[in-house]
Design a protein around this motif. Structure first.
Motif, short mmCIF file in Angstrom:
data_model
loop_
_atom_site.label_atom_id
_atom_site.label_comp_id
_atom_site.label_asym_id
_atom_site.label_seq_id
_atom_site.Cartn_x
_atom_site.Cartn_y
_atom_site.Cartn_z
N MET A 53 0.82 -1.21 0.00
CA MET A 53 0.00 0.00 0.00
C MET A 53 0.85 1.27 0.00
O MET A 53 0.48 2.27 -0.60
N SER A 54 2.00 1.22 0.66
CA SER A 54 2.80 2.43 0.83
C SER A 54 3.75 2.70 -0.33
O SER A 54 4.17 3.85 -0.54
N ASP A 55 4.10 1.66 -1.10
CA ASP A 55 5.11 1.84 -2.14
C ASP A 55 4.71 1.27 -3.50
O ASP A 55 4.85 1.95 -4.53
N SER A 59 3.55 3.63 -6.79
CA SER A 59 4.43 3.62 -7.97
C SER A 59 3.64 3.28 -9.22
O SER A 59 3.79 3.94 -10.26
N ILE A 60 2.80 2.26 -9.15
CA ILE A 60 1.99 1.87 -10.30
C ILE A 60 1.02 2.99 -10.66
O ILE A 60 0.78 3.26 -11.85
N GLY A 61 0.47 3.65 -9.66
CA GLY A 61 -0.45 4.76 -9.91
C GLY A 61 0.24 5.90 -10.65
O GLY A 61 -0.33 6.46 -11.61
N GLY A 201 8.28 4.31 -2.91
CA GLY A 201 8.20 3.74 -4.24
C GLY A 201 9.15 2.58 -4.45
O GLY A 201 10.10 2.38 -3.68
N ILE A 202 8.91 1.82 -5.49
CA ILE A 202 9.72 0.64 -5.79
C ILE A 202 11.16 1.02 -6.09
O ILE A 202 12.11 0.39 -5.60
N GLY A 203 11.35 2.06 -6.91
CA GLY A 203 12.70 2.49 -7.25
C GLY A 203 13.48 2.96 -6.04
O GLY A 203 14.67 2.66 -5.89
N HIS A 204 12.83 3.71 -5.15
CA HIS A 204 13.49 4.21 -3.95
C HIS A 204 14.00 3.07 -3.07
O HIS A 204 15.15 3.07 -2.63
N TRP A 205 13.15 2.07 -2.84
CA TRP A 205 13.55 0.99 -1.95
C TRP A 205 14.54 0.03 -2.61
O TRP A 205 15.39 -0.55 -1.94
N THR A 206 14.47 -0.10 -3.93
CA THR A 206 15.45 -0.95 -4.62
C THR A 206 16.85 -0.38 -4.47
O THR A 206 17.81 -1.11 -4.16
N ILE A 207 17.02 0.93 -4.70
CA ILE A 207 18.33 1.54 -4.54
C ILE A 207 18.72 1.61 -3.07
O ILE A 207 19.91 1.52 -2.71
N ASN A 208 17.73 1.74 -2.19
CA ASN A 208 18.02 1.74 -0.76
C ASN A 208 18.56 0.39 -0.31
O ASN A 208 19.53 0.32 0.46
N PHE A 209 17.96 -0.69 -0.79
CA PHE A 209 18.47 -2.04 -0.47
C PHE A 209 19.88 -2.23 -1.02
O PHE A 209 20.72 -2.85 -0.38
N GLN A 210 20.14 -1.70 -2.21
CA GLN A 210 21.47 -1.83 -2.80
C GLN A 210 22.51 -1.09 -1.95
O GLN A 210 23.61 -1.60 -1.72
#
Length: 256
Positions: A53-55, A59-61, A201-210
Motif C-alpha cells: 500500500m505504501s510503495d 508507484s503503479i499509480g 516507491g519501488i525504485g526508492h527501496w530498490t536503490i536503498n536495499f542496494q
C-alpha cells in the motif's frame, strides 16, 4: 497457433533460466546471487506484505497516470499537428529539439519548479512518453491516402465524422506503435524518478536495499519491476488486438 503452444513459447525461456538458476545456486554459493527460495520469500514478504500500500500501488499509480496523460496529450496534439499542415511546419523543428533532450536531465529542473512530490514524477514521465506517441500520431495522420480523404469530402462527411471514421482508424496502427514504445520508457522513468527524488516507491527501496547491501531484497525489487513490465506488455497486446482487430485481419489476408 494453439493457446497451449503459445503458453509454451512464452514460458519456455523463463523456465529454462529458472532451472539454470536453481542448479547454479545448489552447487555454488554466491553472495550476489541469492537462492530462488530466499528471493521468493523476500519478494512476497516485502512487496506484498510490508510495502504494497505504501510503495507498490503508489508507484503503479504514478506510472499509469503519466502514461495516460501522455496518451491523451500525444494523440490530441499529434492529430492537430498532422491534420493542419502549417502548424506542423511551425512546430516540427521545436519538437525535434525537445525530443532530443534526455528526460532524466529534467529531474533537477522539475525538482526546483515542482518539488519532491507525485506531480514531479508524473510530469517527468509525461515529458518523455509523449514524444513517441505524438510523433507516431503525426506520421499516421499524414500518411493517410489522399484518395480516401478526398472521397470523404466528396460524400459530405463533416470534419468530426472524418476524424472519427477515417483519420483516427487509419492512424491507429502507428498510434499504438507509439504507445508500445512509451510503455518501457514510462517504467524506466518511474524507477529513475523514485531513485533520485523520492522517499517511497519501488525504485526508492530498490536503490536503498542496494546501498544497504541487502542483496536478496534488491533483487526482489528488480524482479517486481520486471513483472510489472511483462504485465503491462500483456495487457497492451490484449487491448491492441481488440482495437486493431480490423488491421490484424487485413495483414492475415495479405499473408494468405
Amino acid at each position: 497457433m494453439s493457446t497451449l503452444k503459445r503458453a509454451g513459447y512464452f514460458l519456455g525461456l523463463p523456465l529454462i533460466l529458472l532451472a539454470a538458476w536453481i542448479g547454479y545456486t545448489s552447487v555454488q554459493t554466491n553472495f550476489f546471487i541469492p537462492e530462488p527460495a530466499v528471493l521468493a520469500d523476500r519478494f512476497f514478504h516485502i512487496w506484498f506484505s510490508e510495502r504494497l500500500m505504501s510503495d507498490v500501488l503508489p508507484s503503479i499509480g504514478r506510472l499509469l497516470a503519466g502514461l495516460g496523460l501522455s496518451i491523451v496529450a500525444g494523440v490530441t496534439i499529434g492529430v492537430i499537428i498532422g491534420y493542419v499542415r502549417w502548424i506542423r511546419w511551425l512546430f516540427e523543428p521545436l519538437f525535434e529539439f525537445i525530443r532530443a533532450v534526455p528526460s532524466t536531465i529534467l529531474i533537477p529542473v522539475l525538482l526546483l519548479l515542482i518539488g519532491i512530490n507525485d506531480a514531479m514524477k508524473i510530469t517527468l514521465i509525461v515529458c518523455s512518453c509523449i514524444w513517441p506517441i505524438l510523433l507516431n500520431t503525426v506520421a499516421g495522420v499524414t500518411s493517410i491516402d489522399e484518395v480516401l480523404q478526398n472521397t470523404a469530402k466528396v460524400i459530405g462527411l463533416k470534419k468530426l465524422d472524418r476524424m472519427r471514421y477515417l483519420v483516427l482508424p487509419a492512424a491507429s496502427p502507428q498510434i499504438m506503435a507509439g504507445i508500445r514504445q512509451s510503455l518501457a520508457v514510462a517504467l524506466i522513468l518511474m524507477v529513475v524518478s523514485e531513485m533520485f527524488a523520492s522517499t517511497d516507491g519501488i525504485g526508492h527501496w530498490t536503490i536503498n536495499f542496494q546501498n544497504r547491501v541487502a542483496i536478496p531484497e534488491m533483487w526482489s525489487g528488480i524482479l517486481l519491476l520486471g513483472i510489472i513490465g511483462v504485465v503491462l506488455s500483456v495487457v497492451f497486446h490484449w487491448i491492441q488486438k481488440r482495437i486493431l482487430a480490423w488491421y490484424e485481419g487485413l495483414k492475415e489476408n495479405e499473408n494468405d
